[in-house]
Design an enzyme around this catalytic site. Structure first.
Site, PDB file in Angstrom:
ATOM      1  N   ASN A 223       0.856  -1.190   0.083  1.00 42.51           N
ATOM      2  CA  ASN A 223       0.190   0.184  -0.050  1.00 42.51           C
ATOM      3  C   ASN A 223       0.795   1.323   0.037  1.00 42.51           C
ATOM      4  O   ASN A 223       1.190   1.734   1.019  1.00 42.51           O
ATOM      5  CB  ASN A 223      -0.891   0.021   1.155  1.00 42.51           C
ATOM      6  CG  ASN A 223      -1.981   1.145   1.260  1.00 42.51           C
ATOM      7  OD1 ASN A 223      -1.758   2.242   0.556  1.00 42.51           O
ATOM      8  ND2 ASN A 223      -2.986   0.778   2.089  1.00 42.51           N
ATOM      9  N   ASP A 224       0.933   1.703  -1.134  1.00 47.04           N
ATOM     10  CA  ASP A 224       1.943   3.005  -1.290  1.00 47.04           C
ATOM     11  C   ASP A 224       1.726   4.185  -0.530  1.00 47.04           C
ATOM     12  O   ASP A 224       2.303   5.063  -0.228  1.00 47.04           O
ATOM     13  CB  ASP A 224       1.933   3.183  -2.914  1.00 47.04           C
ATOM     14  CG  ASP A 224       3.014   2.672  -3.700  1.00 47.04           C
ATOM     15  OD1 ASP A 224       3.873   2.058  -3.115  1.00 47.04           O
ATOM     16  OD2 ASP A 224       2.738   2.768  -4.986  1.00 47.04           O
ATOM     17  N   CYS A 225       0.537   4.015  -0.141  1.00 43.14           N
ATOM     18  CA  CYS A 225      -0.184   5.257   0.673  1.00 43.14           C
ATOM     19  C   CYS A 225       0.061   5.130   2.118  1.00 43.14           C
ATOM     20  O   CYS A 225      -0.758   6.099   2.884  1.00 43.14           O
ATOM     21  CB  CYS A 225      -1.672   5.593  -0.009  1.00 43.14           C
ATOM     22  SG  CYS A 225      -1.369   5.840  -1.633  1.00 43.14           S
TER      23      CYS A 225
END
Ligand code: GLC
Ligand code: GLC
Length: 811
Positions: free
Chosen positions: A482-484
């Site tokens: 989850n890049d965020c």
């Protein structure tokens, strides 16, 4: 509501109106030359790298949408129209766009004239062919003119949109016969040019955009077309284009064809020039000579179709569910090939100038195409592994042209190393080729510090082991899958990159998701060690896996589901203790598919919680409740409005994880329900809500908190393609490659019925019939291989054997 329909016989999606909710595109090209083409003939073309070697210019963020492509204008008296409707948007009498596998075909008519355009990139050439067929279906003879139009990009697509003070003075062209040569920067540091040609004598041309369009005009109303006359302009600076004018007399009932070729030519440094200042056109002419007649085009097109046919034949299913057949046999595998070629670089949502190839993305994409093109998967693994650092961490992205890691984004995404094990394990299970494991592979592209690939995998594993936090769970670094979820970033000012800003690799924040990955891929690593005869290392890995498993149960379990992470203050993320973001999908899917908590009964609880809290009619949301405020300690995840993207959107990529997890528990009904909800063929009927192409997956569908609940974005380039293919082919239909041979252990919904699968695996073709007389969801009671009963459900691999006939009985 639908805007078209599937044609399963031709493996095409037939779009019956140009006014789709969004541009619906296709990809042309299999090797190095690619075009994106929309249902209104929009799109752009590049060679190898969408940023560095862009042939044609595209206008992102334009109004009206989707402007610039490869346009053909037909002037019939005072009426000017385009076979793809844009850019003139003249109402057509009929319109059809067929997006096929590696080609698109437009067929339209206006005032008795029918135009058909077939566009494709031939297998072994760096060009795109557009074959125009004009038929006069009226009872009068017609005097038509055809105008072509492409706008050149000055190669570097990023610079092309920004550096006007230079670029408006660099454009150069040559014209010879019916070929327009775009040679900007060829004089100095480039040895390549582009061509646009047609196989007939032309009645005029333009190479200056201003001359062709006229001042203050757009592609919707070119002055030259209006006047019925190109101006034979020679571009010098400004914006070079290529336009041909062909006057066509078409008697009633007559048909004529024209072959347009857009190509890329590279010359050796010492063969750049024909004479002083004149480019060497030999290679261009050689290429063009291959596409001068309809017979040549037919042959090239047939070769392309044959190529795709044999590729897609490597896994086919014949079941009672036509939508499953359609996705498995055609569209899902096709999308996997597109993600192989593009990674996340060039789409209508990825500009081609931003990201190159992602480390984690490419490793996961591989899971979806390794059975199709094992040799190229091998090459890809080596490319990816070559960007790894000696400590096992990795550049997060690399540029396809140079294959070098991107230092502006760097490393520190702590899930990355484990995806290399995932991809390699899939490759070795598929092919049995263990030689890849002993191949010497550089670190950070430096051959002086090369090591066998197996050693790279060991470093991947050790990176996680050596980077654990206070709960003995893996440190998250900048972000995991989850890049965020940026737990070490603390960005408070606009414009700061959430991924790279701040003390991005803190010593406290931990990821339960990476822990789940470690359990899954640590075991796959151990199996590779055994294959290489290193039982000591296998035992060491399994000990570490057990330790991780224990750590997850101790500090990664929240009571009814798995915790997502610990933040930089060691507070839980994705826990009932949180006000927002109490439950996240990723650890539920990944821990359970890795087998964590199955025997303890926790897996079932976790998946039931997913159903209760995250499920919607359009798929499973990534988290709930959505973040309504910005959380400095969480980063980008809380920056999106509720319901979009990583903030409670239906992030399609991890739906298959949950579906696979359900198959681990044997719950076929539920696994299939999850599969169905995001499956394009199943949601074709709600295209007006879904809006993106109904033949491919999108990255995200807006979740229930969003204003446009159910609306998809970011179609085509998403890991969803690979993971859903893994899910449906290996877990639901259940044909999974192991080191010992193909395993067949389906997990299907009740009522799915009997089905058969044909699968190429190593040297063999496997004809697999699955019978389910008791109508169970999971379980194999017997198997015969070539008529002989065999215990279990793994078909023993026999080296060199070319055909297997298998009957599996579930019960
Ligand atoms: C995007 C990225 C992928 C990431 C995902 C979730 O799809 O390409 O790397 O895992 O978003 O943030
Ligand atoms: C943004 C997107 C995410 C993507 C990332 C790539 O964070 O939300 O999906 O992976 O950009 O850098």
């Amino acid at each position: 509501m639908k805007y078209g329909h599937f044609d399963d016989v031709h493996q095409e999606y037939v779009i019956t109106t140009p006014k789709t909710p969004l541009p619906w595109i296709n990809y042309l090209g299999c090797n190095e030359f690619f075009s994106l083409i929309s249902n209104t003939c929009g799109g752009y073309t590049f060679y190898k790298d969408a940023k560095l070697l862009r042939l044609t210019r595209y206008r992102y963020n334009n109004v009206p949408a989707d402007i610039n492509g490869k346009y053909l204008y037909i002037k019939d008296g005072d009426t000017v129209w385009n076979p793809g409707w844009q850019p003139t948007k003249t109402e057509l009498d009929s319109y059809e766009c067929r997006h096929g596998i590696g080609y698109s075909r437009f067929t339209s008519s206006k005032n008795g004239v029918k135009a058909s355009v077939l566009s494709f990139v031939p297998l072994n050439d760096n060009c795109e062919i557009s074959q125009l067929t004009l038929t006069n279906g009226s009872s009068e003879d017609k005097k038509l003119s055809v105008f072509s139009y492409v706008e050149w990009c000055l190669w570097n697509a990023d610079d092309d949109m920004k550096n006007f003070q230079r670029n408006l003075s660099t454009g150069e062209v040559e014209v010879q016969d019916s070929t327009i040569y775009h040679k900007t920067e060829y004089r100095e540091r480039r040895n390549h040019y582009a061509i646009y040609s047609v196989n007939t004598k032309i009645d005029g041309f333009d190479t200056s955009r201003d001359a062709f369009l006229g001042a203050y005009r757009g592609a919707d109303s070119p002055e030259a077309v209006e006047n019925g006359k190109c101006t034979n302009s020679m571009a010098s600076g400004w914006s070079p284009i290529a336009s041909h004018q062909i006057n066509v007399d078409l008697a009633a009932g007559e048909t004529k064809t024209f072959i347009f070729v857009l190509g890329y030519i590279e010359n050796p440094e010492d063969e750049k020039w024909e004479s002083y200042g004149v480019i060497n056109k030999t290679r261009a002419k050689e290429m063009l000579a291959k596409y001068q007649t309809d017979a040549q085009v037919d042959e090239a097109f047939a070769a392309l179709q044959a190529y795709w046919k044999q590729l897609l034949a490597r896994y086919t299913v014949d079941s009672a569910d036509e939508k499953v057949n359609r996705m498995v046999n055609t569209w899902n595998q096709y999308q996997c090939m597109v993600t192989f070629n593009m990674s996340r670089s060039a789409s209508y949502y990825e500009s081609g100038i931003g990201r190159g190839m992602g480390f984690r993305d490419s490793c996961q994409d591989l899971l979806g195409f390794v059975h199709l093109i094992p040799d190229r998967a091998r090459e890809r693994i080596i490319d990816i592994a070559s960007t790894q650092f000696q400590d096992g961490s990795a550049y997060h992205q690399y540029q396809p042209l140079t294959k070098k890691g991107n230092s502006d984004i760097g490393s520190g995404f702590n899930d990355d190393p484990l995806w290399l094990i995932a991809g390699t394990s899939a490759y070795v299970r598929e092919t049995g080729d263990t030689s890849i494991l002993t191949q010497m592979v550089p670190f950070d592209n430096d051959m002086s510090v090369a090591a066998p690939l197996m050693d790279h995998l060991k470093r991947s594993l050790d990176y996680i082991i050596n980077h654990k936090g206070p709960h003995n769970l893996p440190l998250i670094g900048r972000a995991d899958w989850n890049d965020c979820l940026n737990l070490n970033c603390f960005s408070a000012h606009p414009g700061e990159s959430f991924q790279t800003f701040g003390p991005s690799e803190g010593p406290v924040a931990e990821s339960v998701f990476i822990a789940g990955m470690f359990v899954k891929y640590g075991e796959e690593y151990a199996q590779l060690c055994e294959l290489m005869g290193d039982d000591t290392e296998a035992a060491r890995a399994r000990k570490e896996v057990q330790a991780m498993y224990d750590a997850i149960l101790k500090d990664g379990w929240d009571g009814d589901w798995f915790v997502r992470a610990y933040d930089a203050y060691s507070h839980k993320v994705g826990s009932r203790e949180c006000r927002e973001g109490q439950i996240y999908i990723e650890p539920q899917g990944f821990c359970v598919l890795a087998g964590v908590g199955v025997k303890e009964g926790l897996a079932e609880k976790a998946l039931n919680s997913v159903k209760e809290r995250l499920d919607t009619k359009y798929g499973v949301m990534i988290l709930q409740p959505a973040y309504t405020e910005y959380h400095l300690e969480l980063g980008e995840v809380s920056s999106y409005p509720p319901g979009y993207k990583e903030n409670a959107g239906i992030f399609c990529h991890n739906n298959p994880w949950v579906s696979i997890a359900e198959t681990v528990l044997g719950r076929g009904d539920r696994a299939f329900e999850i599969y169905r909800k995001t499956c394009p063929a199943y949601i074709e009927d709600i295209s007006e809500i879904h809006r993106t192409e109904p033949y491919v997956y999108s990255q995200m569908v807006a979740g229930k908190d969003a204003k446009f609940y159910g609306e998809a974005k970011n179609s085509w380039l998403t890991g969803t393609a690979a993971w859903t293919f893994v899910n449906i082919s290996q877990y639901i239909l259940g044909v999974y490659p192991t080191h010992q041979g193909l395993s067949v252990d389906p997990c299907i919904p009740k009522g799915f019925g009997d089905f058969s699968i044909t699968r190429k695996f190593r040297e063999g073709i496997y004809h697999i019939q699955v019978k389910n007389p008791q109508n169970v969801e999971k379980g194999v009671v017997s198997m015969t291989v070539d008529g002989k009963a065999v215990d279990g459900h793994i078909i023993p691999y026999e080296k060199g054997k070319e055909e297997y006939n298998i009957v599996i009985t579930m019960g």
